[in-house]
Scaffold this motif. Structure first.
Motif, PDB file in Angstrom:
ATOM      1  N   GLU A 154       1.745  -2.075 -10.927  1.00  0.00           N
ATOM      2  CA  GLU A 154       0.889  -3.219 -10.618  1.00  0.00           C
ATOM      3  C   GLU A 154       0.608  -4.056 -11.861  1.00  0.00           C
ATOM      4  O   GLU A 154       0.452  -5.288 -11.766  1.00  0.00           O
ATOM      5  N   THR A 172       1.839   4.856  -3.007  1.00  0.00           N
ATOM      6  CA  THR A 172       0.522   4.762  -2.378  1.00  0.00           C
ATOM      7  C   THR A 172       0.424   5.677  -1.162  1.00  0.00           C
ATOM      8  O   THR A 172      -0.578   6.373  -0.967  1.00  0.00           O
ATOM      9  N   LEU A 188      -0.654   8.035  -9.587  1.00  0.00           N
ATOM     10  CA  LEU A 188      -1.566   6.913  -9.834  1.00  0.00           C
ATOM     11  C   LEU A 188      -1.210   6.184 -11.124  1.00  0.00           C
ATOM     12  O   LEU A 188      -1.306   4.956 -11.198  1.00  0.00           O
ATOM     13  N   ARG A 223      -8.556   8.687  -6.296  1.00  0.00           N
ATOM     14  CA  ARG A 223      -7.876   7.392  -6.269  1.00  0.00           C
ATOM     15  C   ARG A 223      -8.481   6.415  -7.267  1.00  0.00           C
ATOM     16  O   ARG A 223      -7.768   5.753  -8.018  1.00  0.00           O
ATOM     17  N   GLN A 248       1.775   4.087 -10.204  1.00  0.00           N
ATOM     18  CA  GLN A 248       1.378   2.960  -9.366  1.00  0.00           C
ATOM     19  C   GLN A 248       0.647   1.894 -10.178  1.00  0.00           C
ATOM     20  O   GLN A 248       0.912   0.693 -10.036  1.00  0.00           O
ATOM     21  N   ASN A 263       0.427   9.297  -2.449  1.00  0.00           N
ATOM     22  CA  ASN A 263      -0.857   9.625  -3.072  1.00  0.00           C
ATOM     23  C   ASN A 263      -1.962   9.730  -2.021  1.00  0.00           C
ATOM     24  O   ASN A 263      -2.846  10.583  -2.116  1.00  0.00           O
ATOM     25  N   GLY A 264      -1.906   8.850  -0.996  1.00  0.00           N
ATOM     26  CA  GLY A 264      -2.894   8.942   0.077  1.00  0.00           C
ATOM     27  C   GLY A 264      -2.807  10.265   0.812  1.00  0.00           C
ATOM     28  O   GLY A 264      -3.834  10.861   1.166  1.00  0.00           O
ATOM     29  N   SER A 307      -7.423   5.502 -11.274  1.00  0.00           N
ATOM     30  CA  SER A 307      -6.734   4.211 -11.294  1.00  0.00           C
ATOM     31  C   SER A 307      -7.588   3.096 -11.884  1.00  0.00           C
ATOM     32  O   SER A 307      -7.050   2.199 -12.559  1.00  0.00           O
TER      33      SER A 307
END
Length: 562
Positions: free
Chosen positions: A29, A196, A22, A258, A25, A199-200, A262
């Protein structure tokens, strides 16, 4: 929260990996708007020229710059360049005998200079000379604080002209700049997509594992309950706790890993990146964050108490539904269908109204946040356009700032979703903890004091002055009961409804323990035997026949496998 952390502990490694992913990620972003800004500002506005100094320059142009009349400036411009023995790539018309390349240390210093504000002297000298050559005017003072963006763009355009003198393709330079930045953005996006997905997978595995273990432990605990515990926890609430409450904890475990991680990263990172992009518009971020905080505090102070009420109302609805379905024949026999309709409608209406209140509040929150987001975007466009007109901000920087503000607001929206889920999950966790922490009233004796029948019991059962009182009851149901049921004989208890016949029978397999006196099996107090051994030597036929799902054979083998 302790319950969730306890069941999260076996998945600590997977949770740590998920958190690390996370972070990666979120970092990707956060950097995407900066690259988008580079595409606009450098790739489009500056024609692909990023450096404030040219990488190479012809001898003729260097002589023109050196003779531009830079009175009052420190140093000579030619000191920034040197000759080399090999022509640099990308300049086919470069002549090693007459042309120059920028010195590495000068280029490094120029790259570290800000585009406006207080640039280093080499950059200021160079831009001053460019302004003189392009405008034909001598400007002894150049205000970089007010016109730094304009000067930077003019310098980039002139640098492109210098490259063209050396045979470079200006279109190719621009395309290369845009494509290189675009490929970096594409690589970051693909990496973010892979992270993603990974992590999912991890969060789903963790949350379902927590749900499985929690559901198993609650069910196992319920299997040890005696009727005393079932008097405390109704069947309806135990069904709700084993299903709905576990699902709430499982959901918050998945979404929490999540969003809880994040959202702060994106929020704090977005603020930092926005301030680095444009300090002049920082007050927009402060106002947006303050409005969002006030909105969330106002909303969740109203809805949080409703979550616990909703779970209790769900228990009530399950109870009424179960009683209606199991007692359908009795209801019809007495013609009380209308009464049961009213009971169900009352329970259904209560949970419906409470749930509707919560949903209405959250329905207001979503468009309000969208309104704040739209208002902030409008303010950014108005303020950013003025700064661009004043040459204090570039178009790409305004676009990047807008993206960062959007990320900040989205992070607060995610926090808002977690505030909606966490209170409900904490209520569910508390209800599950009540079940897990409940002490079973029927226990085995201590290992060193447990007795055994040494085989099958002969069957002599004796009640010695037995009295029994239900929990929290004022008077005993049974008082001073004494008798002996001998092996091979049939002993019957006859009495009116409510006289205590079923209660007396339930004392034998220790569904309840006697309040006073004792019950012995073959001369051994049944409380000194293990529950398993005691019930293994008993046969029990309840008043109401129960068939489990399956065929007749599986039901027959339930009591005796062979």
């Amino acid at each position: 929260m302790k319950l969730i952390l306890k069941y999260l502990k076996p998945f600590a490694f997977a949770a740590i990996v998920s958190i690390v992913l996370l972070f990666g990620q979120s970092g990707m972003e956060l950097f995407l708007p900066r690259f988008m800004s580079d595409i606009v500002d450098t790739g489009i506005m500056k024609g692909g020229v990023k450096e404030p100094l040219p990488l190479a320059i012809s001898g003729k142009s260097l002589a023109e710059l050196n003779n531009a009349g830079l009175s009052g400036m420190i140093g000579k411009f030619e000191q920034a360049f040197e000759r080399v023995s090999v022509a640099p790539d990308g300049f086919p018309d470069f002549n090693v005998e007459t042309d120059y390349v920028v010195k590495p240390e000068v280029l490094e210093a120029a790259r570290n200079a800000p585009p406006y504000g207080e640039p280093n002297m080499t950059y200021a000298t160079y831009v001053s000379a460019i302004i003189i050559l392009r405008t034909g005017e001598w400007r002894p003072e150049l205000d970089f604080e007010k016109n730094g963006v304009l000067y930077s763009q003019m310098a980039a355009q002139y640098t492109r002209d210098l490259y063209e003198e050396l045979g470079a393709d200006k279109v190719a330079i621009q395309q290369k700049s845009i494509l290189s930045i675009g490929l970096i953005m594409l690589a970051i996006t693909l990496a973010g997509a892979l992270i993603t997905v990974g992590n999912g997978y991890l969060t789903a595995k963790i949350s379902t594992g927590i749900g499985r273990k929690l559901r198993r432990d609650v069910f196992t605990k319920v299997q040890t309950f005696s009727p005393s515990e079932f008097d405390k926890f109704s069947t309806a609430t135990l069904i709700t706790r084993c299903t709905n409450d576990v699902q709430q904890v499982q959901m918050v475990s998945m979404m929490g890993l999540r969003m809880i991680v994040s959202a702060p990263i994106m929020g704090v990172g977005g603020v930092v990146m926005a301030l680095n992009t444009s300090l002049q518009m920082s007050w927009v971020v402060a106002v947006a964050v303050l409005l969002l905080l006030l909105l969330q505090v106002a909303i969740f102070s109203r809805v949080t108490p409703k979550f616990e009420i909703m779970q209790k109302l769900a228990d009530r609805l399950n109870l009424v539904t179960r009683e209606t379905l199991t007692g359908m024949m009795v209801i019809r026999a007495f013609g009380n269908e209308e009464r049961e309709y009213d009971r169900f409608e009352t329970a259904n209406r209560d949970i419906r109204n409470t749930n509707r209140f919560v949903q209405r509040v959250f329905a207001v929150m979503q468009p309000t946040m969208q309104f704040i987001l739209g208002g902030v975007q409008l303010v950014i466009l108005l303020l950013g356009s003025r700064l661009i007109s004043a040459n204090n901000l570039q178009v790409g920087q305004m676009m990047a700032f807008s993206q960062y503000v959007m990320q900040i607001i989205m992070s607060f929206m995610m926090i808002g979703m977690m505030f909606m889920m966490i209170p409900r999950a904490l209520v569910s966790a508390k209800r599950l903890q009540e079940v897990l922490d409940s002490d079973t009233s029927i226990r085995d004796p201590e290992p060193d004091s447990v007795k055994t029948l040494e085989g099958h019991a002969s069957g002599e059962l004796t009640f010695n002055n037995v009295s029994f009182k239900y929990q929290d009851a004022e008077a005993c149901v049974l008082e001073n009961i004494s008798f002996t049921a001998k092996a091979g004989e049939t002993t019957a208890f006859i009495g009116s409804t409510g006289s205590g016949k079923s209660t007396l029978i339930n004392l034998i397999p220790r569904f309840y323990d006697v309040t006073e006196g004792s019950i012995t099996l073959d001369g051994i107090d049944i409380r000194e035997l293990s529950v398993h051994e005691l019930r293994e030597n008993l046969g029990y036929v309840p008043q109401k026949g129960i068939l489990f799902s399956g065929d007749i054979a599986s039901n027959l083998s339930f009591g005796k496998e062979d």
